[in-house]
Design a protein around this motif. Structure first.
Motif, PDB file in Angstrom:
ATOM      1  N   SER A 980      57.505  39.697  55.576  1.00  0.00           N
ATOM      2  CA  SER A 980      56.447  40.345  54.797  1.00  0.00           C
ATOM      3  C   SER A 980      56.381  39.742  53.398  1.00  0.00           C
ATOM      4  O   SER A 980      57.296  39.031  52.967  1.00  0.00           O
ATOM      5  CB  SER A 980      56.704  41.855  54.715  1.00  0.00           C
ATOM      6  OG  SER A 980      57.942  42.113  54.065  1.00  0.00           O
ATOM      7  N   THR A 997      51.559  42.636  52.155  1.00  0.00           N
ATOM      8  CA  THR A 997      51.320  42.803  53.589  1.00  0.00           C
ATOM      9  C   THR A 997      52.662  43.047  54.277  1.00  0.00           C
ATOM     10  O   THR A 997      53.711  42.586  53.814  1.00  0.00           O
ATOM     11  CB  THR A 997      50.634  41.562  54.186  1.00  0.00           C
ATOM     12  OG1 THR A 997      50.408  41.800  55.574  1.00  0.00           O
ATOM     13  CG2 THR A 997      51.486  40.326  54.024  1.00  0.00           C
ATOM     14  N   ARG A 999      52.876  42.341  57.588  1.00  0.00           N
ATOM     15  CA  ARG A 999      52.909  41.409  58.708  1.00  0.00           C
ATOM     16  C   ARG A 999      53.954  40.332  58.494  1.00  0.00           C
ATOM     17  O   ARG A 999      54.300  40.002  57.363  1.00  0.00           O
ATOM     18  CB  ARG A 999      51.534  40.749  58.898  1.00  0.00           C
ATOM     19  CG  ARG A 999      50.458  41.679  59.388  1.00  0.00           C
ATOM     20  CD  ARG A 999      49.219  40.920  59.846  1.00  0.00           C
ATOM     21  NE  ARG A 999      48.645  40.116  58.777  1.00  0.00           N
ATOM     22  CZ  ARG A 999      48.366  38.827  58.907  1.00  0.00           C
ATOM     23  NH1 ARG A 999      48.644  38.191  60.029  1.00  0.00           N
ATOM     24  NH2 ARG A 999      47.826  38.149  57.912  1.00  0.00           N
ATOM     25  N   MET A1025      41.765  39.279  55.092  1.00  0.00           N
ATOM     26  CA  MET A1025      41.778  40.736  55.092  1.00  0.00           C
ATOM     27  C   MET A1025      41.010  41.280  53.891  1.00  0.00           C
ATOM     28  O   MET A1025      40.720  40.552  52.933  1.00  0.00           O
ATOM     29  CB  MET A1025      43.219  41.241  55.059  1.00  0.00           C
ATOM     30  CG  MET A1025      44.049  40.874  56.292  1.00  0.00           C
ATOM     31  SD  MET A1025      45.642  41.683  56.314  1.00  0.00           S
ATOM     32  CE  MET A1025      46.373  41.039  54.832  1.00  0.00           C
TER      33      MET A1025
END
Length: 1209
Positions: A980, A997, A999, A1025
């Protein structure tokens, strides 16, 4: 010098326009100098007088002349003031056009040349008055209609020179051309009539009838007349042959048909050292001097003589237009007295001086009634020399001493000791001397006729030059050409005048219209110009009909109709409120009747629509809003009710405004009544300021020929990236007369002109580049005094002309804008606000996209085929464009090529932004000088941060980017152990932690990061995003103080490092990072594309250029065929410089084996195509990190291949 005349002892100097009497000759032995006379002349004798020649190296005077003549019929008549000739018309004289011509010469300042009258006020009179020629003409006057048709025209001055002058009068209806010698005046006669109706006679030389020896207050002409023509009739010829239509004065049987000139020998003092020395009688007890002079100078020595026996001297001088008499006596105080007033008016004046012991008298202009007498004690014994006009500079045996300037002008009829001075005999017997004199002629010229000062400026002249007094005219400059006011309220607002009030504007600037006062209502974004008039209050109307309507004329305050029209014409928008209230009085008689009332606007056009309605709709505002009292009618008043109604609204069509008259015609019925009011004219904007076009191709546009007159000015704004180009040019057919303004180089604008003697130019060099695509102002002006060129707000470049310069600006070709002589040195860029002599030029009216002329300042950057990428600035070349990538982290023609690097574990890069912290004084100074938040000057803007980069890696953790400061502030972007992404921001005492983020970004694919902060607002975005916003607390300092260094891959900062940053700092980034930019700093670009000798960047470990971290561009890849920088396929290979040969062999073998396996699978699946189809969705993959930005050409697939590929998936 060229002199001419009709007798060998009386000469007229040929004076060029501008007052120059000398013609230049050649300066070598083989070239021919061509002089073009400004106007023709008629002469029997021509004299060529050399004024100077080359005497060096034994040079001698030489000349070659070619003179051509022609036959000339001359009918001359001499008049003494008591005679005349009257021509009797053969029938009633009533003409639409006339042609009069005559020649005259005289020594008198006053006299009637032609005269005739008519019974209805028609008049024709040509007369001399104080040495000027006046033409009085009227086509009729009417006391009933209050029409005064008398018009007076004036031409010339100093016409009492005993030289021939040529007069021509041409009339067609009310248009008259009045020509004297080379000067032509044109006018439109007053009144409304077109025909000239005269009585039975035309008088020539004066009017002599029974009990009337001359016209009241107008003496008859004394002098010579030649070839008097009246509509083709030669009156002198008819008089000579005693035709019955000719009547002479009573008692006169015949006239003299030869010109009886008085023998006078004037002389002209023309040089800086001129003088005339004549002899006198020695030791006589009485001194007597008499002479005539004429001049324009305020000061000068008229006469000087030294007494015998050392008794002193006598000086006669001109000072401030008076004759000063100064008597010098040894051992005594000098005596000084003055006589006369304004004697430097150019006319002949007589000075008569007589002196003896203890008595001196001076008489000016033979005024015996008031001579100046001096009775002081002194002695007079005449000397043997008299000096006129000046004192000798050398060989001054007569001891002529004076502090006065030399005299410039003319003298004649000189008497010394009551004896006339015969110059010819005196010089023949060598009794006298002279220097720089012209004998036998008076070469005085009137430089103030016609008046060279514009806009009613007052002309003051000397012998060599003139001066314009522009006080209280509203104009300035050498000839009162330039307006001191702005052209509009909008111009005042744009120049910093933000308060409302009364302002004086001049819509045509240097044009013929006068300035006038208006009220300017200033607002933040526009300025309203308001002009009031005499119809703003309600005016009642009754008793009018369609056949005899009421006409209400509108007179605007402080401005004429032409001036108000000029204001409306240059405005962006105008409106005027109009209100018509009615009681049983119809307005437009809608829907289908003839209008009873209407209004008259610009160009005297009638308009049959009312306020609130569309132009020429024939309706009132209520019909547009569907609010009329009776829906059958389109105006409230057209319903014709017996109660008060009104139709009102704004007239808003600018091309019809302002309102000039209101015509009302239905108030004559019983009980009918109406009243109206008209609001002030309100306008805003200025079309001339923002009238802009762009030249995007080598072309030009044409306008009607520029006819500037004696003065010209050209003003405009321009912007361009080109280093040269012609803005404006106007010329004649042979290019012997032209004006041109052009950009000659990066820093130079030149004004080139040929309007007199040869090509000249004036250059203005700017200290800053003029091709920086910023607006620059140019002002070029030329007149008889000088040429001036001004660029922006820098001091003007000036070329002054000699005092006798003549400027001829007679152009015949169309005005060219954008090129010279048809696409020679074309200009590419933008032009705005072009004015010629103050008159706006409608550039936007010539817009033509096909030939490369666009509206507004829009070039190739408006719709580029491929826009500049990644924040690159589009630089407009107008015909083309290019991208400025200096403030980006990218490269390439479109700023589309990523600049990235591959970092091995433990490698790092440091970029030093500053070497020392910013002092408080420096920060505050820069804040006040340039407080704009978007200015990223080196480290001064500490309230705004803009960070962007992309990366790819499969290793965690890592510090991707770290920005340190000289204090404890820092910015860190961290890749955590779980992949992340986190952001740590320290401003002042607070450290902020943000999770960008959750992810896992350590997946080997490129990812894009953008972090932007403005004051306390933080914006972050990862890949595509949605952006995320956060606001920093108010109690926290919003300044990022003194940025120091930027680190990529690993932080190697000296001093304390935040624990979280240090925890993610090992082993460092192992992967790729691209397109790194912090504000204007791009460390990778500085490293791999250095433009300085020692760039402020350092690296450690293995850091090599690679685009493996490049993120897929949002606008897609640039096709290779449109990329000017594309040179072929090229891929970056990582570590190929350290790979051993045996490893290369293994990798090559593995690649060949993999290719064979894939090829076998392809053949197997193709054999059984269509037997298996999956419904599982495919995984969305990120683009390859090794893919180049410029795509190689690919083979297109047909539909069958696409379907087969989908089945295989």
């Amino acid at each position: 010098m060229v002199l001419f005349g009709d007798r060998p002892d009386a000469w007229t100097p040929y004076v060029m326009k501008g007052g120059n009497m000398t013609l230049p000759g050649n300066w070598n032995y083989y070239q021919v100098k061509r002089n073009v006379f400004h106007y023709p002349f008629t002469a029997k004798h021509v004299r060529f007088l050399p004024m100077g020649w080359n005497t060096e190296n034994g040079g001698k005077i030489g000349v070659r002349l070619e003179v051509y003549g022609c036959a000339y019929d001359s009918y001359v008549m001499h008049l003494e003031g008591d005679d005349m000739a009257a021509y009797t018309f053969p029938s009633r004289f009533r003409t639409l056009q006339d042609h009069f011509a005559l020649n005259f010469k005289t020594l008198e300042r006053d006299g009637v040349l032609l005269h005739s009258e008519g019974e209805q006020g028609d008049l024709l009179t040509l007369e001399l008055k104080r040495g000027r020629l006046y033409l009085h003409m009227s086509l009729g006057s009417s006391t009933v209609h209050q029409t005064d048709g008398l018009t007076t025209m004036r031409a010339g001055n100093l016409l009492d020179t005993q030289h021939w002058h040529y007069v021509t009068i041409k009339r067609y209806a009310r248009e008259v051309n009045f020509t004297l010698d080379s000067q032509t005046e044109t006018t439109i006669l007053n009144g409304e009539f077109n025909y000239l109706d005269l009585n039975s006679k035309l008088y020539v030389g004066g009017v002599i009838e029974k009990d009337m020896p001359h016209l009241p207050g107008r003496p008859n002409f004394r002098g010579c007349l030649e070839n008097v023509f009246f509509n083709g009739v030669n009156i002198i010829k008819m008089t000579k042959y005693q035709e019955p239509e000719i009547q002479l004065a009573k008692g006169k049987n015949k006239m003299h048909y030869t010109c009886r000139d008085l023998l006078w020998k004037p002389m002209t003092f023309i040089g800086p050292n001129n003088y005339l020395q004549v002899p006198g009688f020695f030791r006589k007890p009485r001194l007597a001097v008499r002479f005539k002079f004429r001049t324009w100078d305020y000061t000068g020595l008229l006469m000087f003589t030294r007494f015998a026996d050392d008794l002193g001297s006598l000086e006669l001088g001109l000072s401030e237009g008076q004759v000063n008499i100064t008597l010098f006596q040894p051992g005594k105080k000098r005596l000084r007295f003055a006589a006369g007033y304004r004697l430097n008016d150019g006319y002949w004046h007589t000075v008569d001086l007589a002196a003896k012991d203890n008595l001196l008298s001076v008489t000016i202009d033979e005024d015996e009634g008031s001579p100046l007498k001096i009775t002081n004690p002194f002695m007079v014994r005449t000397g043997d020399r008299y000096f006129f006009g000046g004192c000798p500079k050398t060989n001054n045996t007569g001891r002529c001493v004076t502090k006065l300037n030399t005299f410039h002008g003319c003298m004649q009829q000189i008497f010394v000791d009551d004896e006339p001075v015969d110059i010819d005999i005196m010089l023949q017997r060598k009794w006298g001397r002279y220097t720089e004199l012209l004998l036998g002629t008076c070469g005085i010229t009137d430089r103030c006729t016609p008046n060279p000062c514009e806009h009613e400026g007052r002309c003051i002249q000397s012998w060599n030059d003139f001066l314009c007094v522009c006080e209280n005219t509203g104009y300035k400059g050498e000839v009162c050409h330039t307006s001191v006011y702005r052209e509009s309220c909008e111009a005042y607002r744009l120049n910093g005048k933000y308060w409302s009030g009364n302002y004086t504007i001049d819509p045509d600037l240097s044009g013929p219209l006068k300035p006038f006062m208006v009220y300017c209502k200033m607002t933040p974004f526009k300025s309203w110009t308001i002009i009031e008039h005499n119809r703003m209050e309600y005016t009642k109307v009754s008793g009018s009909s369609v056949d005899r309507p009421y006409i209400g004329e509108v007179h605007y305050v402080n401005a004429s109709w032409d001036e108000v029209t000029a204001l409306a014409n240059t405005s962006l928008y105008c409106e005027q409120w109009i209100d018509f209230s009615c009681y049983k009085s119809r307005l437009l008689n809608t829907p289908n009747g003839r209008p009873y009332s209407y209004w008259i606007g610009r160009n005297n056009d009638s308009h049959e629509y009312w306020g609130g309605a569309f132009p020429e709709s024939g309706k009132c505002g209520c019909a547009i809003n569907h609010t009329c009292t009776d829906s059958k009618f389109q105006c409230n008043c057209d319903a014709d009710y017996r109660q008060w109604y009104s139709d009102k609204g704004y007239l808003m069509f600018r091309d019809h405004l302002p309102v000039r008259k209101l015509v009302i015609g239905d108030t004559n019925r019983t009980g009918s009544e109406a009243q109206y009011s008209l609001g002030p004219l309100r306008c805003h904007g200025d079309r001339s300021i923002w009238n802009t076009i762009a030249f995007t191709k080598p072309t030009y546009i044409t306008f009607p020929t520029f006819n500037p007159g004696p003065s010209a000015d050209i003003t405009f704004h321009f912007r361009t990236y080109r280093s040269s180009g012609v803005f404006v040019e106007n010329a004649d057919d042979h290019h012997r007369n032209f004006l041109r303004v052009e950009l000659n180089s990066t820093n130079e604008v030149i004004f080139v002109f040929m309007v007199g003697d040869g090509i000249q130019n004036i250059s203005h060099r700017s200290p800053r580049p003029l091709n920086d695509n910023e607006w620059h102002y140019v002002e070029a002006e030329i007149n008889v005094k000088m040429a001036r060129l001004k660029v922006d707000f820098y001091p003007a470049a000036i070329r002054k002309f000699p005092g006798q310069t003549f400027v001829s600006m007679t152009f015949t070709q169309p005005l060219l804008v954008g090129a010279a002589n048809h696409t020679l040195r074309p200009f590419l860029g933008c032009l705005r606000g072009l004015r010629l002599n103050g008159v706006p030029v409608d550039l936007e009216g010539k817009v033509d996209e096909e030939v490369g002329i666009r509206r507004n300042c829009t070039g190739a950057c408006l719709n580029p085929p491929i826009p500049c990428r990644n924040g690159g600035q589009c630089i407009d070349g107008y015909a083309e464009y290019w991208c400025d990538c200096n403030n980006t982290a990218f490269d390439g023609f479109y700023c589309h090529k990523d600049i990235g690097a591959y970092f091995e574990a433990g490698s790092w890069l440091r970029y030093d932004m500053r070497k020392e912290p910013i002092s408080e004084d420096a920060w505050w100074a820069h804040y006040w000088i340039d407080p704009h938040w978007h200015n990223y000057s080196l480290g001064y803007n500490d309230t705004t941060d803009d960070i962007e980069f992309s990366f790819s890696t499969v290793q965690t953790p890592a510090v991707l980017l770290y920005i340190s400061s000289f204090y404890k502030d820092y910015i860190a972007v961290l890749l955590k152990t779980d992949g992340s992404l986190a952001l740590r921001y320290r401003l002042g005492l607070m450290t902020y932690k943000y999770q960008l983020t959750y992810r896992n970004l350590a997946d080997g694919y490129p990812h894009f990061i953008n972090i932007t902060r403005h004051n306390r607002t933080l914006r972050t975005q990862v890949d595509y995003m949605e952006p995320w916003y956060e606001v920093v607390a108010l109690e926290v300092d919003a300044r990022f103080d003194s940025p120091k260094s930027m680190f990529l891959g690993r932080v190697m900062e000296v001093g304390d490092i935040d624990y979280e940053v240090a925890r993610h700092n090992s082993p460092g980034l192992q992967g790729c990072i691209s397109g790194v930019r912090y504000n204007i700093f791009s460390p990778l670009k500085v490293l791999f594309r250095p433009n300085v000798t020692n760039p402020p960047v350092a690296t450690h470990g293995y850091v090599v250029e690679s685009n493996c971290g490049a993120f897929t561009p949002i606008h897609g890849y640039v096709p290779w065929e449109v990329d000017p920088w594309w040179t072929g396929l090229f891929f970056y290979y990582i570590h190929d410089d350290v790979t051993p040969p045996w490893m290369t062999l293994i990798i090559g073998s593995a690649a060949i084996l993999l290719f064979l396996i894939l090829y076998g699978l392809y053949l197997y699946l193709y054999r059984y195509k269509g037997s298996y189809i999956t419904n599982e969705p495919k995984n969305l993959e990120s683009p390859s990190s090794s893919r180049p930005l410029t795509e190689p050409p690919t083979k297109e697939k047909d539909l069958t291949e696409i379907q087969e590929a989908a089945q295989k998936g």
